[in-house]
Design a protein around this motif. Sequence first.
Motif, PDB file in Angstrom:
ATOM      1  N   LEU A 118     -31.479  -9.468 -16.028  1.00  0.00           N
ATOM      2  CA  LEU A 118     -32.526 -10.235 -15.317  1.00  0.00           C
ATOM      3  C   LEU A 118     -32.606 -11.698 -15.910  1.00  0.00           C
ATOM      4  O   LEU A 118     -33.109 -12.388 -15.245  1.00  0.00           O
ATOM      5  N   THR A 119     -31.981 -11.729 -17.140  1.00  0.00           N
ATOM      6  CA  THR A 119     -32.116 -13.264 -17.781  1.00  0.00           C
ATOM      7  C   THR A 119     -30.718 -14.085 -17.255  1.00  0.00           C
ATOM      8  O   THR A 119     -30.741 -15.028 -17.691  1.00  0.00           O
ATOM      9  N   VAL A 120     -29.930 -13.351 -16.598  1.00  0.00           N
ATOM     10  CA  VAL A 120     -28.580 -14.010 -16.275  1.00  0.00           C
ATOM     11  C   VAL A 120     -28.614 -14.306 -14.766  1.00  0.00           C
ATOM     12  O   VAL A 120     -28.856 -13.065 -14.150  1.00  0.00           O
ATOM     13  N   ARG A 121     -28.229 -15.470 -14.325  1.00  0.00           N
ATOM     14  CA  ARG A 121     -28.271 -15.596 -12.932  1.00  0.00           C
ATOM     15  C   ARG A 121     -27.071 -14.800 -12.321  1.00  0.00           C
ATOM     16  O   ARG A 121     -26.190 -14.480 -12.752  1.00  0.00           O
ATOM     17  N   GLY A 122     -27.469 -13.881 -11.224  1.00  0.00           N
ATOM     18  CA  GLY A 122     -26.310 -13.324 -10.598  1.00  0.00           C
ATOM     19  C   GLY A 122     -26.849 -11.900 -10.412  1.00  0.00           C
ATOM     20  O   GLY A 122     -28.068 -11.297 -10.926  1.00  0.00           O
ATOM     21  N   HIS A 123     -25.764 -10.916  -9.953  1.00  0.00           N
ATOM     22  CA  HIS A 123     -26.221  -9.478  -9.831  1.00  0.00           C
ATOM     23  C   HIS A 123     -25.628  -8.565 -10.673  1.00  0.00           C
ATOM     24  O   HIS A 123     -26.387  -7.664 -11.016  1.00  0.00           O
ATOM     25  N   SER A 124     -24.433  -8.872 -11.553  1.00  0.00           N
ATOM     26  CA  SER A 124     -23.915  -7.941 -12.336  1.00  0.00           C
ATOM     27  C   SER A 124     -23.020  -8.640 -13.384  1.00  0.00           C
ATOM     28  O   SER A 124     -22.175  -9.498 -12.579  1.00  0.00           O
ATOM     29  N   ASN A 125     -22.656  -8.254 -14.443  1.00  0.00           N
ATOM     30  CA  ASN A 125     -21.867  -8.608 -15.506  1.00  0.00           C
ATOM     31  C   ASN A 125     -21.203  -7.399 -15.818  1.00  0.00           C
ATOM     32  O   ASN A 125     -21.393  -6.454 -15.508  1.00  0.00           O
ATOM     33  N   LEU A 126     -20.072  -7.671 -16.765  1.00  0.00           N
ATOM     34  CA  LEU A 126     -19.291  -6.303 -17.344  1.00  0.00           C
ATOM     35  C   LEU A 126     -19.441  -6.217 -18.601  1.00  0.00           C
ATOM     36  O   LEU A 126     -19.617  -7.214 -19.471  1.00  0.00           O
ATOM     37  N   TYR A 127     -19.734  -4.969 -19.162  1.00  0.00           N
ATOM     38  CA  TYR A 127     -20.014  -4.722 -20.369  1.00  0.00           C
ATOM     39  C   TYR A 127     -19.131  -3.324 -20.880  1.00  0.00           C
ATOM     40  O   TYR A 127     -18.542  -2.720 -20.148  1.00  0.00           O
ATOM     41  N   ILE A 128     -18.905  -3.499 -22.124  1.00  0.00           N
ATOM     42  CA  ILE A 128     -18.274  -2.532 -22.872  1.00  0.00           C
ATOM     43  C   ILE A 128     -18.795  -1.938 -24.205  1.00  0.00           C
ATOM     44  O   ILE A 128     -19.595  -2.557 -24.818  1.00  0.00           O
ATOM     45  N   ALA A 129     -18.699  -0.548 -24.178  1.00  0.00           N
ATOM     46  CA  ALA A 129     -19.121  -0.056 -25.403  1.00  0.00           C
ATOM     47  C   ALA A 129     -18.112   1.118 -25.843  1.00  0.00           C
ATOM     48  O   ALA A 129     -17.432   1.826 -25.104  1.00  0.00           O
TER      49      ALA A 129
END
Length: 344
Positions: free
Chosen positions: A165-176
């Motif tokens: 919610l602190t990043v403009r837009g709807h979704s980012n990609l993450y890895i773990a």
Amino acid sequence: MTDFDMKDGQVTINPIVLQRADPCVLRHDGTYYFTGSHPRYDRIVLRRADRLEDLQSAPEVTIWQRHADGPQSQLIWAPEIHRVNGAWYVYYAAAPVDHGTVDAPSENETFNHRVFVLENTADDPFAGEWVERGQVDTGWESFALDATSFVTGGEQYLVWAQQDLTVRGHSNLYIARMEKPWVLATPAVELTRPEFDWETKGFWVNEGPSVLVRDGRVFLTYSGAATGIDYAMGLLTADAGADLLDPASWTKSPEPVFVSDPAAGQYGPGHNSFTETPDGDAVLVYHARTYTEITGDPLWDPNRHARAQVLPFDADGNPVWGTPVPDTRPTPTSTEVLPADGEF
């Protein structure tokens, strides 16, 4: 006999499955296993065949259905089937309510999905019992979807899309890295967020990741923009021996690698997966529509069909993405949902 008829290096029967978006194809012990989003978004389905061209006519089995209420009761999206340590896993997204809009989203308006996992320890995923392993704890509670898994260097990784919610837009990609197939062993690391013009048309999304490990390199594809004609695939690359949890190990292409092709009648290609021929050649699997004018809410238009084409590589080991190939079988244009194995 090859896995599908080919002419000039391309698959001659497309789509491989009608009305199944977000296609995932896994080849295991000579059999192709297929799943994808059912157009009613109320179940997880599975089918199998010895050849890709036979998946359309293969019997489709429902292995799981949405709950009557609660966090897994609405909008079952993008299941993926994986084989890890001798067991079968399906990663999928589900929501508690039908929340959000796809016609006119506000800057940060999203649905309310989370990522969940099913496990089946039987040799045959059609015969064994699918057990709910619950929600994947990604570290925070926000819109999350499109989880995919890959194993390299003896370690399993999860890549998924999630909203910050602190990043403009709807979704980012993450890895773990994973402790076990439904538990993360490390905190989530952001790999990419929407930043280029092609990723921010309609929706600001990076979603639908898929991973191909080949010849010492890791190719991570994803999709961006709204799901109409602007939907397209992007690419991140890394060395397989690098620290994949370090964003600096990855290089992001500023341009999309796979886009709509009006000459072929293919629009909005994306949310891909990778499989292979019996000879080990890479196959790109993706969905696309055959038209651009959609009546009503695009979410409920069922005609994103699963397609496949051989993915060649150049002398330097880089994918030659090319363009979506034309259809060779009739496809529906109405919003009627076909029978599972129906021909149009």
